[in-house]
Scaffold this motif. Structure first.
Motif, mmCIF file in Angstrom:
data_model
loop_
_atom_site.group_PDB
_atom_site.id
_atom_site.type_symbol
_atom_site.label_atom_id
_atom_site.label_comp_id
_atom_site.label_asym_id
_atom_site.label_seq_id
_atom_site.Cartn_x
_atom_site.Cartn_y
_atom_site.Cartn_z
ATOM 1 N N SER A 267 1.987 -8.651 1.204
ATOM 2 C CA SER A 267 1.092 -7.870 0.893
ATOM 3 C C SER A 267 0.784 -7.913 -0.672
ATOM 4 C CB SER A 267 0.999 -6.325 1.318
ATOM 5 O OG SER A 267 2.195 -5.781 0.882
ATOM 6 N N GLU A 271 -2.280 -8.952 -2.991
ATOM 7 C CA GLU A 271 -2.995 -8.190 -3.948
ATOM 8 C C GLU A 271 -3.274 -8.918 -5.249
ATOM 9 O OE1 GLU A 271 -0.441 -4.801 -4.646
ATOM 10 O OE2 GLU A 271 -1.032 -3.923 -2.530
ATOM 11 N N GLU A 272 -2.490 -9.764 -5.496
ATOM 12 C CA GLU A 272 -2.494 -10.669 -6.819
ATOM 13 C C GLU A 272 -3.902 -11.643 -6.657
ATOM 14 O OE1 GLU A 272 -1.059 -10.516 -9.647
ATOM 15 O OE2 GLU A 272 -0.106 -8.998 -9.207
ATOM 16 N N GLU A 274 -6.539 -10.885 -4.910
ATOM 17 C CA GLU A 274 -7.707 -9.955 -5.154
ATOM 18 C C GLU A 274 -7.737 -9.679 -6.649
ATOM 19 O OE1 GLU A 274 -10.033 -9.197 -2.922
ATOM 20 O OE2 GLU A 274 -9.014 -10.717 -1.729
#
Length: 283
Positions: A267, A271-272, A274
């Motif tokens: 996850s 996130e990176e 995004e």
């Protein structure tokens, strides 16, 4: 990518090894040349790199220096150096379209492929649109036919059949900057980042991202592919490098482990991805 040829350091190492054999035998360069029946400048050229030794040169050198037992090792080293560097002019003789199938047997026989990239998305993880944009840049840089880009890009997709099968397993490490180097425009990059998130959830595929701003224990460097613990491949501005030398493999295994320690997975990696999308939209 830099424009240095890593094979040059291997050539220098071989020349240094030859010089050490000569010095251990107590011979001057002129005396060694005389005993081998060479011009007096040949020894210096072989030791310092301007001239590559033939296999017969290596046999004469080792025999004259009373090091006949090293002949197989010297010849094996010389043969590998010859295969280390392939400039793009030579590689592209087969054309961009056929080049995409060149390593399929290597992929099939590998058990674990480790990939590090600092500048762009690795070929295994590319969408066809991203690949077309990358190949268009590459074709213009090297004067290749632009009409081959479409088919070459679709041919590259053939390697994806290995993803998620476990034969081989994959570990990818990407610098966060590789996710936001805009290749093909925002639409292409959005599709590419969506696909990267999708493929990171496949079995037998590990995707790690090294976040921007993270305190580094190892600085970013040239991208590379490790096939099991037997072969290293790298690409540069002007060509490609490969080696199977155990000391080189061991070095890059240590490098990969150090880079992996700086990466986030799961996850946190998504996130990176995004975050990279956000940086692209701001430009």
């Amino acid at each position: 990518m830099s424009d240095q040829q890593p094979s040059e350091s291997a050539k220098r190492s071989l020349g240094t090894r030859l010089k050490e054999l000569r010095l251990d035998a107590g011979l001057t360069g002129i005396e060694l040349a005389r005993r081998c029946g060479w011009h007096k400048t040949k020894v210096s050229k072989l030791e310092h790199g301007p001239q590559r030794p033939t296999e017969e040169d290596l046999r004469k050198w080792a025999t004259t220096c009373n090091a006949q037992g090293l002949i197989p090792e010297l010849i094996a080293t010389s043969r590998e150096i010859e295969q280390m560097w392939s400039d793009y002019k030579r590689r592209h003789k087969r054309g961009m379209k056929l080049l995409q199938f060149q390593a399929m047997d290597l992929y099939a026989k590998s058990k674990l492929i480790r990939v590090y990239e600092s500048l762009f998305i690795p070929g295994f993880l590319q969408t066809v649109e991203y690949t077309k944009a990358q190949f268009t840049i590459h074709a213009r840089l090297h004067g290749l036919p632009l009409e081959d880009v479409e088919e070459a890009a679709h041919n590259r997709m053939a390697r994806k059949k290995f993803l998620g099968t476990g034969a081989p397993m994959f570990t990818f490490l990407l610098e966060a900057s590789a996710l936001s180097n805009n290749t093909g425009g925002l639409e292409v990059m959005n599709g590419q980042l969506d696909y990267l998130k999708e493929v990171s959830s496949l079995p037998y595929v590990s995707v790690g991202i090294i976040p921007q701003g993270r305190v580094r224990s190892l600085y970013p460097g040239e991208g590379f592919y490790l096939f099991d613990e037997s072969l290293l491949k790298q690409e540069f501005w002007s060509g490609a490098f490969q080696t199977s030398r155990p000391e080189n493999i061991a070095y890059f295994l240590r490098v990969f482990a150090a880079l992996r320690d700086q990466a986030v997975f799961g996850s946190a990696a998504r996130e990176e991805i995004e975050a990279a999308r956000g940086r692209l939209q701001e430009t």
